[in-house]
Motif scaffolding. Structure first.
Motif, short mmCIF file in Angstrom:
data_model
loop_
_atom_site.label_atom_id
_atom_site.label_comp_id
_atom_site.label_asym_id
_atom_site.label_seq_id
_atom_site.Cartn_x
_atom_site.Cartn_y
_atom_site.Cartn_z
N GLU A 238 0.83 -1.21 0.00
CA GLU A 238 0.00 0.00 0.00
C GLU A 238 0.86 1.26 0.00
O GLU A 238 0.58 2.23 -0.71
CB GLU A 238 -0.92 -0.02 1.21
N LEU A 239 1.96 1.25 0.77
CA LEU A 239 2.86 2.40 0.82
C LEU A 239 3.49 2.67 -0.54
O LEU A 239 3.52 3.81 -1.03
CB LEU A 239 3.94 2.17 1.87
N GLN A 240 3.98 1.63 -1.18
CA GLN A 240 4.63 1.81 -2.48
C GLN A 240 3.62 2.22 -3.57
O GLN A 240 3.95 2.99 -4.47
CB GLN A 240 5.35 0.52 -2.88
N THR A 419 -13.80 6.61 9.18
CA THR A 419 -13.66 5.16 9.01
C THR A 419 -12.21 4.73 9.12
O THR A 419 -11.88 3.70 9.74
CB THR A 419 -14.22 4.74 7.64
N LEU A 420 -11.29 5.53 8.52
CA LEU A 420 -9.88 5.20 8.59
C LEU A 420 -9.37 5.26 10.03
O LEU A 420 -8.62 4.38 10.46
CB LEU A 420 -9.08 6.16 7.71
N MET A 421 -9.78 6.27 10.78
CA MET A 421 -9.35 6.36 12.19
C MET A 421 -9.83 5.16 13.01
O MET A 421 -9.06 4.59 13.79
CB MET A 421 -9.89 7.66 12.80
N GLN A 422 -11.06 4.77 12.79
CA GLN A 422 -11.58 3.60 13.53
C GLN A 422 -10.86 2.33 13.12
O GLN A 422 -10.56 1.47 13.96
CB GLN A 422 -13.08 3.47 13.28
N SER A 423 -10.55 2.19 11.83
CA SER A 423 -9.82 0.99 11.38
C SER A 423 -8.43 0.94 11.98
O SER A 423 -7.94 -0.14 12.38
CB SER A 423 -9.74 0.99 9.84
N GLN A 424 -7.76 2.09 12.03
CA GLN A 424 -6.43 2.12 12.63
C GLN A 424 -6.49 1.78 14.13
O GLN A 424 -5.62 1.06 14.64
CB GLN A 424 -5.82 3.52 12.42
N ASP A 425 -7.51 2.30 14.79
CA ASP A 425 -7.66 1.97 16.22
C ASP A 425 -7.92 0.48 16.41
O ASP A 425 -7.36 -0.16 17.34
CB ASP A 425 -8.79 2.78 16.82
N ARG A 426 -8.74 -0.10 15.56
CA ARG A 426 -9.03 -1.54 15.66
C ARG A 426 -7.78 -2.37 15.39
O ARG A 426 -7.54 -3.39 16.03
CB ARG A 426 -10.14 -1.91 14.67
N PHE A 427 -6.97 -1.91 14.41
CA PHE A 427 -5.73 -2.65 14.11
C PHE A 427 -4.75 -2.53 15.29
O PHE A 427 -4.08 -3.52 15.64
CB PHE A 427 -5.10 -2.12 12.83
N THR A 428 -4.68 -1.34 15.88
CA THR A 428 -3.78 -1.16 17.02
C THR A 428 -4.20 -2.04 18.20
O THR A 428 -3.36 -2.60 18.91
CB THR A 428 -3.77 0.32 17.45
N GLY A 430 -5.57 -4.84 17.89
CA GLY A 430 -5.46 -6.23 17.51
C GLY A 430 -6.78 -6.88 17.17
O GLY A 430 -6.86 -8.11 17.07
N VAL A 431 -7.81 -6.07 17.00
CA VAL A 431 -9.13 -6.61 16.67
C VAL A 431 -9.21 -7.04 15.21
O VAL A 431 -9.91 -7.99 14.86
CB VAL A 431 -10.23 -5.58 17.00
N THR A 432 -8.48 -6.34 14.31
CA THR A 432 -8.54 -6.64 12.89
C THR A 432 -7.14 -6.60 12.31
O THR A 432 -6.17 -6.27 13.00
CB THR A 432 -9.44 -5.62 12.15
N ASP A 433 -7.03 -6.98 11.02
CA ASP A 433 -5.72 -6.96 10.36
C ASP A 433 -5.64 -5.73 9.45
O ASP A 433 -6.51 -4.86 9.46
CB ASP A 433 -5.49 -8.25 9.57
N THR A 434 -4.58 -5.70 8.62
CA THR A 434 -4.36 -4.51 7.78
C THR A 434 -5.29 -4.44 6.58
O THR A 434 -5.33 -3.43 5.89
CB THR A 434 -2.90 -4.51 7.26
N VAL A 435 -6.03 -5.53 6.31
CA VAL A 435 -6.96 -5.49 5.16
C VAL A 435 -7.98 -4.37 5.35
O VAL A 435 -8.24 -3.56 4.45
CB VAL A 435 -7.67 -6.85 5.00
N GLU A 436 -8.54 -4.31 6.53
CA GLU A 436 -9.55 -3.28 6.80
C GLU A 436 -8.95 -1.89 6.74
O GLU A 436 -9.57 -0.96 6.21
CB GLU A 436 -10.17 -3.54 8.17
N VAL A 437 -7.72 -1.75 7.24
CA VAL A 437 -7.07 -0.43 7.23
C VAL A 437 -6.76 0.00 5.80
O VAL A 437 -6.98 1.16 5.41
CB VAL A 437 -5.79 -0.45 8.08
N VAL A 438 -6.25 -0.93 4.98
CA VAL A 438 -5.93 -0.61 3.58
C VAL A 438 -7.20 -0.24 2.83
O VAL A 438 -7.22 0.72 2.02
CB VAL A 438 -5.21 -1.80 2.91
N GLU A 442 -8.00 3.28 0.92
CA GLU A 442 -8.50 3.39 -0.45
C GLU A 442 -9.76 4.26 -0.49
O GLU A 442 -9.96 5.06 -1.41
CB GLU A 442 -8.79 2.01 -1.02
N ALA A 443 -10.61 4.09 0.51
CA ALA A 443 -11.83 4.89 0.57
C ALA A 443 -11.50 6.37 0.75
O ALA A 443 -12.14 7.24 0.14
CB ALA A 443 -12.73 4.40 1.70
#
Length: 483
Positions: A238-240, A419-428, A430-438, A442-443
Motif C-alpha cells: 500500500e505504501l509503495q 472510518t480510517l481512524m476507527q480501522s487504525q484503532d481496531r488494528f492497534t 489487535g481486533v482486525t488486520d491490515t486489510v480493513e485499514v488498507v 483506499e476509501a
C-alpha cells in the motif's frame, strides 16, 4: 515631308497619351465570412488557442492568479493574435473595394526621340514613288507631361461591394471579441486543471504519510509477534502504491504547468505558483430565460454571424448590380509638344456610360454564388442560435450537478476519514488486520479524488457558463471574485 512628319508625330503622341491614361477596372470579389460559433478550443491539440508568443523568462517563481493568467493570455495567446490579424486583413480588403469608388490620380511625364521607317507601316513605296522622300522619317522628338484622374461617378455594384466589405470588417471585429472569450475559456480550462493536479499532489502526500505510519505500525507488531508477516507486506504494498501515485501526480502537475505557460504566453521553463487554490462559491440563482436573453445580447460570435448575413445580402445586391449601367469620368491635363521648351497646355476630358448587354452569363454565375453564400450564412446563424441555447442549458446543468457533487464529496471525505481512524484503532487493538485499514485508506483516497474532480468540474462549468454568456473578463470578475 514636314507635313508627313507632323502627322506621324501627332498620331504617335495621341497613342501614347491614351496609353498613359489609367484605365480602372475593378472586378467583384466575395468576402469570406467571419469565424463564428467556435467551440471550446482544443488546448491540448493543434488549435491556435493552445499556443502563444512567449515572453522572456523571469528569474525565480512568480505568483499567478486566475485573473493574472487571463490577462497574460489576452496579450500573448496565438489564437487571439491571429484573430486580430484577420481583422486588419478585413480592413485592408475593405479599402481595396472602396478604392473603386474613390478618385485615382496619376502622372506619367515622358520625353522621346524617334525615327520612323515608313515601310514598316506600309507607306515606304508610296512615299518614295509619289513624294520622292526617304523611306525613313526622323529623328524627331515629342514631350508630354500631364496628370490623369479617373473617377467612378456611379456603379451600384461597387457601392454594394464596399458596403459588404464594411459589414465584413464589423464581423471580423466581433470575431476578435469572441476570440477574447475563447482565450478566457482556454486559460480557465488549463488553470483549473493545474489546480486540480496540484491538489492531487497534496492528497497523495498525505496518503503516503498515512501509509508510512501504517507500515511502521505493522512492522512493529510483526516484530512484537502480535501480527502476521502478511500484514507488514500488505501495508508495504500500500505504501509503495501511494508513492507511485505521488510520482505520477507530480509529473502530471509539471506537464500541466507547461501547458498553462504555452496558453498564456510564458516561457515553457518559467516557474510559477498558482495562488487561487480553492475556487468554490455557491452557484447563483439564474433562470434559463434570463441567461438566454443575456447570451443572445452579449455573444460576439452571434453578432458576427448576424453581420455575416448582412454582408452576404449586400454581396448578392452587388452581384445583381452587374446587370446595371455604370458611369465613369476620366480627364487629364498638362503640357505637351516636341520638346519641353516649346510645350503648350493640353487636356482631354470624357465621360463613359457603360451598359452591359451580354456578359456571357458571368453575372448569372455571380448571383448563384452570392445566393449560396447567403443561404450558408443564414443556416450558420440559425445553427449558432440553437448552439448557444444548448451551451447555456448544458453549462447550467453541469453547474448544478457539479455543485451537488462537491457537497457530497465533502461529506464523503469526513466519513472516510472517520472510518480510517476507527480501522487504525481496531488494528492497534489487535481486533482486525491490515486489510480493513488498507480498504479504509483506499476509501479516503477515492473520496479526496472525487472531491478534487467535482471541484474542477464545478469551476470549469462556471467558466463554460461565462463562455456561453459571452461575458468574458467581466464574467470572470463576477463568478471568480478572487481573494
Amino acid at each position: 515631308m514636314v507635313n508627313t512628319g507632323a502627322l506621324l508625330r501627332l498620331l504617335c503622341a495621341k497613342a501614347l497619351i491614351y496609353s498613359a491614361v489609367l484605365c480602372h477596372s475593378q472586378s467583384y470579389s466575395s468576402y469570406p465570412s467571419g469565424t463564428s460559433g467556435q467551440t471550446i478550443p482544443a488546448v491540448n491539440g493543434g488549435n491556435s488557442f493552445a499556443g502563444s508568443v512567449p515572453t522572456k523568462l523571469v528569474a525565480g517563481p512568480m505568483p499567478l492568479s486566475l485573473q493574472e493568467a487571463i490577462n497574460l493570455g489576452l496579450k500573448h495567446n496565438l489564437g487571439l493574435l491571429l484573430s486580430r490579424a484577420d481583422t486588419r486583413a478585413a480592413r485592408g480588403q475593405r479599402w481595396q473595394e472602396l478604392s473603386a469608388l474613390l478618385p485615382h490620380l496619376t502622372a506619367a511625364p515622358y520625353v522621346a526621340e524617334s525615327k520612323v521607317n515608313l515601310a514598316q507601316v506600309g507607306l515606304g513605296n508610296a512615299a518614295a514613288n509619289v513624294f520622292h522622300i526617304s523611306p525613313a522619317v526622323g529623328p524627331f522628338s515629342y514631350f508630354d507631361a500631364r496628370a490623369s484622374v479617373t473617377q467612378t461617378l456611379f456603379d451600384w455594384k461597387f457601392i454594394n461591394s464596399a458596403r459588404a466589405a464594411a459589414a465584413s470588417v464589423k464581423s471580423a471585429d466581433y470575431t476578435a471579441l469572441d476570440a477574447n472569450d475563447l482565450v478566457v475559456l482556454a486559460v480557465g480550462y488549463v488553470y483549473f486543471q493545474a489546480v486540480a493536479d496540484e491538489a492531487r499532489i497534496a492528497t497523495n502526500e498525505a496518503q503516503v504519510q498515512t501509509a508510512q505510519t501504517l507500515f511502521e505500525q505493522a512492522t512493529d507488531q510483526v516484530n512484537a509477534g502480535t501480527a502476521a508477516d502478511i500484514d507488514a507486506l500488505r501495508s508495504k504494498v500500500e505504501l509503495q502504491t501511494r508513492q507511485q501515485r505521488l510520482i505520477e501526480a507530480k509529473n502530471d502537475f509539471a506537464i500541466q504547468k507547461i501547458t498553462v505557460a504555452r496558453v498564456i504566453g510564458l516561457a515553457p521553463s518559467q516557474d510559477f505558483d498558482l495562488t487561487d487554490k480553492s475556487l468554490y462559491s455557491p452557484p447563483e440563482n439564474m433562470t434559463i430565460d434570463d441567461v438566454l436573453s443575456r447570451a443572445y445580447a452579449s455573444r460576439s460570435d452571434y453578432r458576427a454571424a448576424v453581420t455575416d448575413v448582412r454582408a452576404a445580402e449586400l454581396s448578392r445586391k452587388a452581384a445583381v448590380a452587374g446587370y446595371f449601367p455604370s458611369l465613369s469620368f476620366e480627364a487629364d491635363y498638362g503640357t505637351g509638344g516636341a520638346h519641353p521648351s516649346d510645350a503648350t497646355r493640353v487636356y482631354d476630358v470624357h465621360g463613359t456610360l457603360s451598359i452591359p448587354i451580354f456578359t456571357g452569363n458571368r453575372v448569372h454565375g455571380d448571383i448563384q454564388q452570392a445566393d449560396a453564400r447567403l443561404e450558408q450564412a443564414r443556416d450558420s446563424l440559425d445553427n449558432l442560435r440553437a448552439q448557444i441555447e444548448a451551451d447555456v442549458r448544458t453549462s447550467l446543468l453541469n453547474l448544478q450537478s457539479s455543485a451537488e457533487q462537491v457537497k457530497v464529496a465533502r461529506s464523503n471525505i469526513d466519513l472516510a476519514d472517520q472510518t480510517l481512524m476507527q480501522s487504525q484503532d481496531r488494528f492497534t487493538a489487535g481486533v482486525t488486520d491490515t486489510v480493513e485499514v488498507v480498504q479504509s485508506q483506499e476509501a479516503v483516497a477515492s473520496a479526496h479524488e472525487q472531491y478534487i474532480s467535482s471541484l474542477y468540474k464545478y469551476n470549469f462549468a462556471k467558466i463554460s457558463l461565462i463562455r456561453a454568456l459571452g461575458a468574458g473578463e467581466q464574467g470572470v470578475k463576477q463568478f471568480f471574485p478572487g481573494k
